[in-house]
Design an enzyme around this catalytic site. Structure first.
Site, mmCIF file in Angstrom:
data_model
loop_
_atom_site.group_PDB
_atom_site.id
_atom_site.type_symbol
_atom_site.label_atom_id
_atom_site.label_comp_id
_atom_site.label_asym_id
_atom_site.label_seq_id
_atom_site.Cartn_x
_atom_site.Cartn_y
_atom_site.Cartn_z
ATOM 1 C CB CYS A 295 -38.685 -65.781 1.092
ATOM 2 S SG CYS A 295 -40.129 -64.727 1.045
ATOM 3 C CG ASN B 110 -43.954 -65.665 3.134
ATOM 4 O OD1 ASN B 110 -42.881 -65.490 3.725
ATOM 5 N ND2 ASN B 110 -44.019 -65.865 1.842
ATOM 6 C CG HIS C 53 -39.889 -69.639 2.848
ATOM 7 N ND1 HIS C 53 -40.014 -68.708 3.863
ATOM 8 C CD2 HIS C 53 -40.510 -69.091 1.759
ATOM 9 C CE1 HIS C 53 -40.671 -67.659 3.412
ATOM 10 N NE2 HIS C 53 -40.993 -67.866 2.143
HETATM 11 N N1 COA Z 1 -59.719 -64.819 -0.780
HETATM 12 C C1 COA Z 1 -60.628 -65.284 -1.655
HETATM 13 N N2 COA Z 1 -60.386 -65.394 -2.961
HETATM 14 C C2 COA Z 1 -59.171 -65.018 -3.403
HETATM 15 C C3 COA Z 1 -58.192 -64.532 -2.545
HETATM 16 C C4 COA Z 1 -58.493 -64.435 -1.179
HETATM 17 N N3 COA Z 1 -57.627 -63.979 -0.258
HETATM 18 N N4 COA Z 1 -57.082 -64.253 -3.263
HETATM 19 C C5 COA Z 1 -57.364 -64.551 -4.537
HETATM 20 N N5 COA Z 1 -58.639 -65.019 -4.620
HETATM 21 C C6 COA Z 1 -59.366 -65.468 -5.798
HETATM 22 C C7 COA Z 1 -58.828 -64.917 -7.089
HETATM 23 O O1 COA Z 1 -59.306 -63.616 -7.325
HETATM 24 C C8 COA Z 1 -59.333 -65.909 -8.092
HETATM 25 O O2 COA Z 1 -60.666 -65.608 -8.356
HETATM 26 P P1 COA Z 1 -61.260 -65.785 -9.857
HETATM 27 O O3 COA Z 1 -61.105 -67.247 -10.168
HETATM 28 O O4 COA Z 1 -62.657 -65.330 -9.709
HETATM 29 O O5 COA Z 1 -60.398 -64.919 -10.728
HETATM 30 C C9 COA Z 1 -59.302 -67.230 -7.311
HETATM 31 O O6 COA Z 1 -59.227 -66.869 -5.932
HETATM 32 C C10 COA Z 1 -58.148 -68.106 -7.653
HETATM 33 O O7 COA Z 1 -56.967 -67.308 -7.662
HETATM 34 P P2 COA Z 1 -55.566 -67.915 -7.905
HETATM 35 O O8 COA Z 1 -54.557 -66.818 -7.793
HETATM 36 O O9 COA Z 1 -55.595 -68.735 -9.155
HETATM 37 O O10 COA Z 1 -55.484 -68.903 -6.642
HETATM 38 P P3 COA Z 1 -54.379 -69.946 -6.285
HETATM 39 O O11 COA Z 1 -54.993 -71.262 -6.121
HETATM 40 O O12 COA Z 1 -53.179 -69.825 -7.187
HETATM 41 O O13 COA Z 1 -53.938 -69.458 -4.847
HETATM 42 C C11 COA Z 1 -52.104 -68.299 -3.854
HETATM 43 C C12 COA Z 1 -53.370 -68.176 -4.680
HETATM 44 C C13 COA Z 1 -51.508 -66.908 -3.714
HETATM 45 C C14 COA Z 1 -52.478 -68.823 -2.477
HETATM 46 C C15 COA Z 1 -51.134 -69.270 -4.567
HETATM 47 O O14 COA Z 1 -50.965 -68.912 -5.906
HETATM 48 C C16 COA Z 1 -49.798 -69.305 -3.914
HETATM 49 O O15 COA Z 1 -49.645 -69.745 -2.800
HETATM 50 N N6 COA Z 1 -48.740 -68.851 -4.613
HETATM 51 C C17 COA Z 1 -47.409 -68.791 -4.056
HETATM 52 C C18 COA Z 1 -47.348 -67.569 -3.198
HETATM 53 C C19 COA Z 1 -46.141 -67.545 -2.341
HETATM 54 O O16 COA Z 1 -45.946 -68.422 -1.552
HETATM 55 N N7 COA Z 1 -45.361 -66.479 -2.495
HETATM 56 C C20 COA Z 1 -44.227 -66.266 -1.721
HETATM 57 C C21 COA Z 1 -43.119 -67.154 -2.161
HETATM 58 S S1 COA Z 1 -41.780 -66.827 -1.137
#
Ligand code: COA
Length: 318
Positions: A112, A275, A245
């Site tokens: 990215c 993204n 980004h």
């Molecule tokens: N829809 C519904 N629920 C989802 C889901 C989706 N698409 N994806 C994950 N979940 C669930 C998980 O399974 C988890 O359930 P559980 O509590 O029963 O185990 C719950 O949502 C919370 O998951 P978590 O991973 O803790 O959520 P989060 O608040 O961290 O959000 C992201 C997840 C991916 C949105 C977040 O971590 C994020 O944005 N991370 C950075 C990612 C990124 O930008 N990467 C690229 C960088 S260049």
């Protein structure tokens, strides 16, 4: 001598996949995706469209916007993590499409942060007099390496392309660039698509420890904002536009908060295309230049964070 942005272009493929569409593919909801990421829809390349195809559209769009002759380009740097082939480079494939012959053309892989890395290199070529007019591209077809049954990643990543043309000029342009990497975090955001894993074809996926990536991204981008301002002896209030980004609205908001920047001065396009990795910064930049928000003479802070981990920034007088 400075590198000045003389043209920008971008391209998003026609096919749109909304959050509602995703509800019928994986166990998710529009509300969850919107609240956690800010993404409402993403664009996907057609089956016969490659990363180079998307890039070509963005580049032609840039040439048209400033009436620039492709033959005047003397450097092509192509940032992508989803190249058409292992070799030749996507930059060479694009060079051929543009009927340009002889100038250096190569790919950069910094996920990215790829576009910021490419900008950093192009700027150094121009500053040293090794190039006069550089074409810098960020383009991706991430949909090809997504596991469409994994709700934690398939809602995030998508396809697109953006491009800028830089020109040597005595007027101020790119003021500074800052790029970094730390490979010790390589397992937090990765893919199993590889040469050694050719047997994985059809079973590729992006693996991500979302929570850890999120925290590291917020802290690292906060630090690079400080590094960039200090290097230029500037204050937060000197920045007119943050062009981040486009990974996640919550990461963008955290960086804006760090800059004490009203959200109206932040270019946000993540809702429209998700993204798109190396394409995301040039896509956002082109959008805000074309809709008239970013004007000549304004100061822009571009930043990105991605797999590797890699991260970087560019401070630009537009
Ligand atoms: N829809 C519904 N629920 C989802 C889901 C989706 N698409 N994806 C994950 N979940 C669930 C998980 O399974 C988890 O359930 P559980 O509590 O029963 O185990 C719950 O949502 C919370 O998951 P978590 O991973 O803790 O959520 P989060 O608040 O961290 O959000 C992201 C997840 C991916 C949105 C977040 O971590 C994020 O944005 N991370 C950075 C990612 C990124 O930008 N990467 C690229 C960088 S260049």
């Amino acid at each position: 001598m400075y590198s000045r942005i003389v043209a920008t272009g971008s391209y998003l493929p026609d096919k749109i996949l909304t959050n509602k569409d995703l509800e019928s593919i994986v166990d998710t909801t529009d509300q969850w995706i919107t609240e956690r990421t800010g993404i409402k829809q993403r664009h996907l390349a057609a089956d016969n469209q490659s990363t180079c195809d998307l890039a070509e559209q963005a580049v032609r769009n840039a040439f048209e916007s400033a009436d620039i002759d492709p033959q005047s380009i003397d450097l092509i740097i192509f940032a992508t993590t989803t190249p058409d082939r292992v070799f030749p480079s996507t930059a060479c494939l694009l060079q051929q499409r543009l009927d340009i012959h002889g100038c250096p053309a190569f790919d950069i892989q910094a996920v990215c942060t790829g576009f910021i890395y490419a900008l950093d290199i192009a700027d150094k070529y121009i500053k040293t007099g090794a190039a006069k007019r550089a074409l810098v591209i960020g383009a991706e077809t991430l949909s090809r390496i997504i596991d469409w049954s994994d709700r934690s990643t398939c809602v995030l990543f998508a396809d697109g392309a953006g491009a800028v043309i830089l020109e040597a000029n005595e007027e101020q342009g790119i003021l500074s660039t800052h790029i970094h990497a730390d490979g010790s975090f390589s397992d937090l955001l990765t893919t199993n698509a590889s040469i050694t894993g050719v047997n994985n074809i059809g079973k590729v996926h992006i693996g991500m420890k979302g929570n850890e990536v999120f925290k590291k991204a917020v802290n690292t981008l906060g630090a690079i904002v400080d590094e960039t301002l200090e290097a230029n002896n500037m204050q937060k209030s000197d920045i007119d536009w943050l062009v981040p980004h486009q990974a996640n609205i919550r990461i963008i908001n955290a960086t804006a908060k760090k800059l004490k920047m009203p959200i109206e001065q932040v270019v946000i396009t993540v809702q429209n295309h998700g993204n798109t990795s190396a394409a995301s910064v040039p896509l956002a930049l082109d959008t805000a230049i074309r809709d008239g928000r970013i004007k000549r003479g304004e100061t822009l802070l571009l930043e990105a964070f991605g797999g590797g981990f890699t991260w970087g920034s560019a401070l630009i007088k537009y």
